[in-house]
Write a protein that holds these residues in place. Structure first.
Motif, short mmCIF file in Angstrom:
data_model
loop_
_atom_site.label_atom_id
_atom_site.label_comp_id
_atom_site.label_asym_id
_atom_site.label_seq_id
_atom_site.Cartn_x
_atom_site.Cartn_y
_atom_site.Cartn_z
N LEU A 76 -0.84 -0.09 26.89
CA LEU A 76 -0.17 -0.88 25.85
C LEU A 76 -0.90 -0.82 24.51
O LEU A 76 -0.29 -1.08 23.46
N ASP A 77 -2.17 -0.47 24.52
CA ASP A 77 -2.96 -0.49 23.29
C ASP A 77 -2.33 0.32 22.16
O ASP A 77 -2.21 -0.15 21.04
N VAL A 78 -1.94 1.55 22.45
CA VAL A 78 -1.45 2.44 21.40
C VAL A 78 -0.12 1.95 20.81
O VAL A 78 -0.03 1.77 19.59
N PRO A 79 0.93 1.72 21.62
CA PRO A 79 2.18 1.31 20.98
C PRO A 79 2.09 -0.04 20.28
O PRO A 79 2.70 -0.24 19.22
N LEU A 80 1.29 -0.97 20.82
CA LEU A 80 1.15 -2.26 20.14
C LEU A 80 0.38 -2.13 18.84
O LEU A 80 0.73 -2.75 17.83
N SER A 81 -0.66 -1.33 18.84
CA SER A 81 -1.42 -1.09 17.62
C SER A 81 -0.56 -0.41 16.56
O SER A 81 -0.56 -0.80 15.38
N GLU A 82 0.20 0.59 16.99
CA GLU A 82 1.07 1.29 16.05
C GLU A 82 2.15 0.36 15.50
O GLU A 82 2.47 0.40 14.31
N ALA A 83 2.71 -0.51 16.35
CA ALA A 83 3.72 -1.46 15.89
C ALA A 83 3.12 -2.39 14.84
O ALA A 83 3.76 -2.69 13.82
N GLY A 84 1.89 -2.83 15.05
CA GLY A 84 1.23 -3.70 14.07
C GLY A 84 0.99 -2.99 12.76
O GLY A 84 1.19 -3.56 11.67
N THR A 85 0.57 -1.74 12.83
CA THR A 85 0.34 -0.96 11.61
C THR A 85 1.64 -0.72 10.86
O THR A 85 1.70 -0.84 9.63
N LEU A 86 2.70 -0.40 11.60
CA LEU A 86 4.00 -0.20 10.97
C LEU A 86 4.52 -1.50 10.35
O LEU A 86 5.13 -1.48 9.27
N HIS A 87 4.28 -2.62 11.00
CA HIS A 87 4.67 -3.91 10.44
C HIS A 87 3.96 -4.16 9.11
O HIS A 87 4.58 -4.57 8.12
N ALA A 88 2.67 -3.88 9.08
CA ALA A 88 1.91 -4.05 7.84
C ALA A 88 2.45 -3.12 6.75
O ALA A 88 2.55 -3.52 5.58
N ALA A 89 2.82 -1.90 7.12
CA ALA A 89 3.38 -0.95 6.15
C ALA A 89 4.71 -1.45 5.60
O ALA A 89 4.96 -1.38 4.39
N ALA A 90 5.58 -1.98 6.47
CA ALA A 90 6.86 -2.51 6.02
C ALA A 90 6.65 -3.67 5.05
O ALA A 90 7.33 -3.76 4.02
N CYS A 91 5.70 -4.53 5.37
CA CYS A 91 5.40 -5.66 4.48
C CYS A 91 4.88 -5.18 3.13
O CYS A 91 5.27 -5.69 2.08
N LEU A 92 4.02 -4.17 3.15
CA LEU A 92 3.48 -3.62 1.91
C LEU A 92 4.59 -2.99 1.07
O LEU A 92 4.66 -3.21 -0.14
N ILE A 93 5.46 -2.22 1.70
CA ILE A 93 6.57 -1.61 0.97
C ILE A 93 7.43 -2.70 0.33
O ILE A 93 7.83 -2.60 -0.83
N GLY A 94 7.71 -3.76 1.07
CA GLY A 94 8.49 -4.88 0.54
C GLY A 94 7.83 -5.52 -0.66
O GLY A 94 8.48 -5.81 -1.67
N ARG A 95 6.51 -5.73 -0.57
CA ARG A 95 5.79 -6.32 -1.71
C ARG A 95 5.82 -5.39 -2.92
O ARG A 95 6.00 -5.83 -4.05
N LEU A 96 5.64 -4.09 -2.68
CA LEU A 96 5.67 -3.13 -3.78
C LEU A 96 7.04 -3.08 -4.44
O LEU A 96 7.15 -3.01 -5.68
#
Length: 80
Positions: free
Chosen positions: A48-68
């Motif tokens: 579970l480590d990899v997909p959960l970590s990647e989901a968290g990173t992608l979530h942070a990226a989506a939030c950053l794109i939204g802020r930008l």
């Protein structure tokens, strides 16, 4: 601001895929544990480590794109 491959929609699509994968792994681990093979369930759970970590990173990226995108829509004080 959005480019193909770098959008909130693309991030959310990838998050959904990672979480679907994680749910399948968790279900397999639980099945093993409930059948009495807890060690095997734990071994599977470690995947579970990899997909959960990647989901968290992608979530942070989506939030950053939204802020930008929001900051690009507001007039800049530097231009006044």
């Amino acid at each position: 601001m959005s480019r193909p491959g770098l959008s909130i929609t693309a991030c959310l699509t990838e998050i959904s895929l990672r979480l679907t994968e994680a749910a399948a792994v968790a279900k397999a681990a639980l099945t093993c544990a409930e059948a009495g093979a807890e060690r095997e369930g734990l071994r599977i759970d470690m995947d579970l480590d990899v997909p959960l970590s990647e989901a968290g990173t992608l979530h942070a990226a989506a939030c950053l794109i939204g802020r930008l995108e929001r900051s690009a829509e507001r007039p800049s004080d530097a231009c006044r």
